[in-house]
Design a protein around this motif. Structure first.
Motif: not given
Length: 327
Positions: A239-260
């Protein structure tokens, strides 16, 4: 749970992902809200809500109102939980079948005693481009709607959304046994009940409302339907915070998938406490890689050893599945 040094957990993956993991020193923990399994990370929440409803008649109206804030009826997975899965079984036919549909799959043996940490995507201490309501609810307000202050004149902060908090990162075994699941649910419920009934955490507390997954740790998200027990799953939940500092995105079957991105400590990092996150990937605690069922095990072992040599990973053991391959 103690983490015995040298004990391995096995992260199953395909060839493309393996090459990326070896080259970059990163493992990806995906948002719990984008899991392929429709019931993934929901079983515990469903059981907790049921236990709450069973106990409702024994609770005061104030306690019920407060618990409604933390035990929602909506069966939604938290976007703040990021999950990396593995198995305690390094030669698991169920996992080989899942990951080896179109090509040979691999199981990466990771030392479960070594904690993994997020890789920061941005430096700095404040959101680089906050939305107009990003800091809404940050400050405590008085009866006139003005920001409350401390005796020294500083504003009374409820929760700063830019606060650096990183929790999790250790391997834990998924719980399939119904009796153990019940014990976990009762324990979580009692902690929440005592929390909302105590003076230190009321239902107006924005910090508690925001960090519900953090407060109950990973226990709720370790509950899984017993039908999946053959997977023998182990998980890291962060559980990282803040999101803007740690969360990346990649394309997936349900949309843009957030990941760390997770890595091992030891590389360059500018965290003042030196143990919560990294700014560059370190060397992952890979001790062994096992190749999935294939009629060409000798050739597959040789090519994998060559790739490991190219990356300087000379001490990683290479093995192959003992499960007989059939055309």
């Amino acid at each position: 749970m103690g983490q015995e040094k040298g004990e391995l957990v096995w992260h199953y993956t395909n060839g493309d992902a393996l090459m990326s993991i070896l080259a970059k020193g990163e493992l990806w923990a995906s948002s719990a809200a984008f899991m392929n399994d429709m019931n993934e990370l929901l079983s515990g929440s469903i059981q907790l809500r049921k236990h709450f409803e069973d106990r409702r008649q024994t609770l005061s109206p104030a306690t019920i109102e407060a618990l409604e804030e933390h035990i929602p009826d909506v069966r939604a997975r938290s976007r703040r939980s990021f999950v990396l899965s593995a198995s305690s079984d390094g030669d698991n036919l169920t996992m080989w079948r899942y990951y080896g549909r179109d090509q040979v799959s691999f199981a990466i043996g990771l030392d479960r005693s070594e904690r993994l940490v997020p890789v920061a995507r941005l430096d700095g201490d404040n959101h680089p481009s906050p939305s107009p309501d990003y800091y809404k609810g940050m400050y405590e307000l008085d009866d006139d709607g003005q920001i409350s202050t401390h005796p020294d004149g500083s504003p009374a902060v409820i929760f700063d959304p830019d606060s650096l908090i990183v929790d999790g990162g250790e391997w834990a075994r998924v719980v399939y046994d119904p009796e153990r699941q019940t014990k976990i649910i009762v324990d979580i419920f009692e902690r929440l009940r005592k929390g909302v009934e105590g003076n230190s955490a009321t239902h107006e507390d924005g910090h508690m409302r925001l960090w519900f997954p953090y407060l109950i740790k990973e226990s709720l998200d370790l509950i899984k339907n017993t039908g999946f027990r053959d997977e023998r799953e182990e998980r890291i939940i962060v559980w990282p915070n803040p999101d803007w500092k740690f969360v990346f995105h990649r394309p997936g079957p349900f949309g843009l998938v957030p990941y760390v991105k997770l890595t091992a400590l030891g590389a360059d990092n500018r965290d003042m406490y030196e143990d919560r996150y990294a700014t560059k990937p370190g060397r992952l605690p890979i001790r062994e890689i096992r190749i999935g069922p294939t009629p060409y095990s000798g050739e597959a072992v040789a090519s994998l050893k060559q790739l490991l040599d190219f990356h300087g990973l000379h001490d990683v053991k290479v093995d192959y599945s003992e499960i007989p391959f059939r055309e």
